[in-house]
Write an enzyme that holds these catalytic residues in place. Structure first.
Site: not given
Ligand code: FE2
Length: 449
Positions: A291, A370
């Site tokens: 990414h 997260h």
């Molecule tokens: Fe994030």
């Protein structure tokens, strides 16, 4: 308000613009800013967006040629500020992952300013340091009222319903999937047709700029020519009472005057509001493996004094091709030294197809972990990695700030999803101590370039 096609814009980001209403040709003085007598009996007024002595490349100001100077109003008196606050200490800090269901639009008549609620933020406009994140919900036009902030610049993200915005610089129509920026001090009025909802970020420190492109080169991300600035438009309208609402030190004040403040016949300068269509963003991404960080999707950034560290970035997750090989493609699990407030304009966000809905929001605070929910992880870990278009029909965005934002009482009490953390609770342990590499001794296929 005229339809969008009737409105006129000039394109470019931060350019030196000059515009005069076609009803008054020659209203802009030639060769000087402040003539002894302006054409058409206008007053000249400067609006400064930076210190007089800011370096030339950062200096922002505009000269407005108007029917009456903006000083012509009765004194400001404190007025009701509803759910708008910069009191970040009224509730206990909460480091948990937070998600909000779509915010309710009131039944009773509510205009843009009345419908503003602060969700989270940090800092202090008195020190010109900090940010505030708002939700707006409204169903009524502001009528003979205008609004401005002395505290910072607004970045407005409509989610439901368009905004017909009249500013001192001219008129803009801003629809969902477009954004606009209205800087410190600029007076504006918002007209709506029916239920309207969106997000707003205020930065107290400085102005938004386009991010530097570095090795990307001269083109890409949000291109300067796609930013639209309104052209001069005025109304010469006397009224019984026009109310100017000022946001100052996080409170609201109102002042009465007997004329429309949108009486600027001509203006020139580089301090002016603008809008941008998010569908014009030129997306750049990884095309081999892994990414790029989400900063690759930055539309606008408000830089802090620390190089590369934003007061706030405005980042979008637009429709794009996903082509990375040997890669877990959804956003990675992470903990960030920045606060991440996310909203969804429409569609379903790729990392959480359930629960995070248009008109809702989420907040992942500094160092709060997260990432994709359990279902997304399982699906993406075994999906066939072919080239595919992702995020079609979707536009999620993020306000990412280096400030550690606190949630307000309103943010803690409205539409909070108590079950948000459940989405990670079914993440499975896949560890297998007897796992062996493939026959070629590599975990994954060797890359050949
Ligand atoms: Fe994030």
């Amino acid at each position: 308000m005229a339809s969008d096609s009737d409105l006129k814009y000039m394109s470019g980001f931060g350019n030196e613009f000059a515009s005069e209403d076609s009803r008054c040709p020659g209203a802009l003085p030639e060769g000087q800013n402040n003539p002894q007598k302006c054409a058409y009996g206008l007053y000249a007024e400067q609006l400064s967006g930076t210190a007089f002595t800011a370096p030339r490349e950062e200096n922002q100001r505009s000269w407005l040629y108007r029917i009456r100077p903006s000083v012509l109003h009765e004194p400001f008196v404190k007025t009701e500020r509803g759910n708008l606050t910069h009191d970040w200490d009224s509730v206990e800090p909460n480091p948990n992952q937070l998600r909000w269901h779509p915010f309710d639009i009131p039944q009773e008549k509510t205009d843009f300013v009345q419908g503003l609620s602060t969700v989270c933020g940090a800092g202090d406009p008195k020190c010109r340091s900090g940010v505030a994140v708002y939700i707006y919900v409204c169903n009524t036009s502001m009528g003979d009222k205008c609004f401005y902030s002395s505290d910072g610049d607004f970045l407005i993200v409509p989610q439901l319903g368009g905004l017909s915005i009249t500013t001192e610089f001219g008129r803009m129509k801003v629809d969902p999937n477009e954004i606009c920026v209205i800087q410190r001090g600029m007076r504006f009025n918002v007209a709506v047709t029916g239920d309207t909802r969106g997000y707003m970020l205020e930065v107290f420190n400085d102005h938004f700029v386009l991010p530097n492109l570095g090795p990307i080169g001269a083109n890409g991300l949000a291109n300067p020519r796609d930013f639209l600035t309104p052209t001069a438009w005025y109304e010469d309208r006397d009224v019984e009472q026009y109310t100017v609402i000022s946001k100052y030190h996080g409170h609201l004040f109102s002042a009465k005057q007997k004329h429309s403040p949108f009486d600027v016949v001509a203006w020139h300068g580089n301090y002016a509001p603008y809008k941008y269509d998010l569908s014009k963003f030129m997306v750049i991404n990884a095309v081999a493996y892994d990414h790029a960080d989400p900063s690759i999707f930055t539309v606008l950034t408000c830089p802090s004094l620390k190089p590369g560290t934003a007061v706030a970035d405005f980042v979008i997750f637009p429709p794009r091709w996903s082509v990375q090989e040997h890669t877990f493609r959804p956003p990675y699990y992470h903990r960030n030294c920045m606060s991440e407030f996310m909203g969804l304009i429409y569609g379903a966000y790729e990392a959480k197809e359930e629960g995070f809905r248009p008109g809702g929001a989420s907040l992942h605070s500094l160092m709060t972990p997260h990432g994709p929910d359990a279902e997304c992880f399982e699906k993406a870990s075994s999906a066939e990695l072919k080239a595919e278009k992702i995020a079609t029909g979707t536009m999620a965005f993020m306000f990412e700030s280096s400030y550690s934002m606190a949630v307000t009482e309103w943010g803690n009490q409205n539409k909070v999803d108590p079950n948000y953390s459940h989405c990670w609770q079914t993440l499975q342990k896949h560890f297998n101590s007897s796992w062996k590499p493939n026959g070629d001794g590599k975990q994954q296929k060797t890359f050949t370039f």
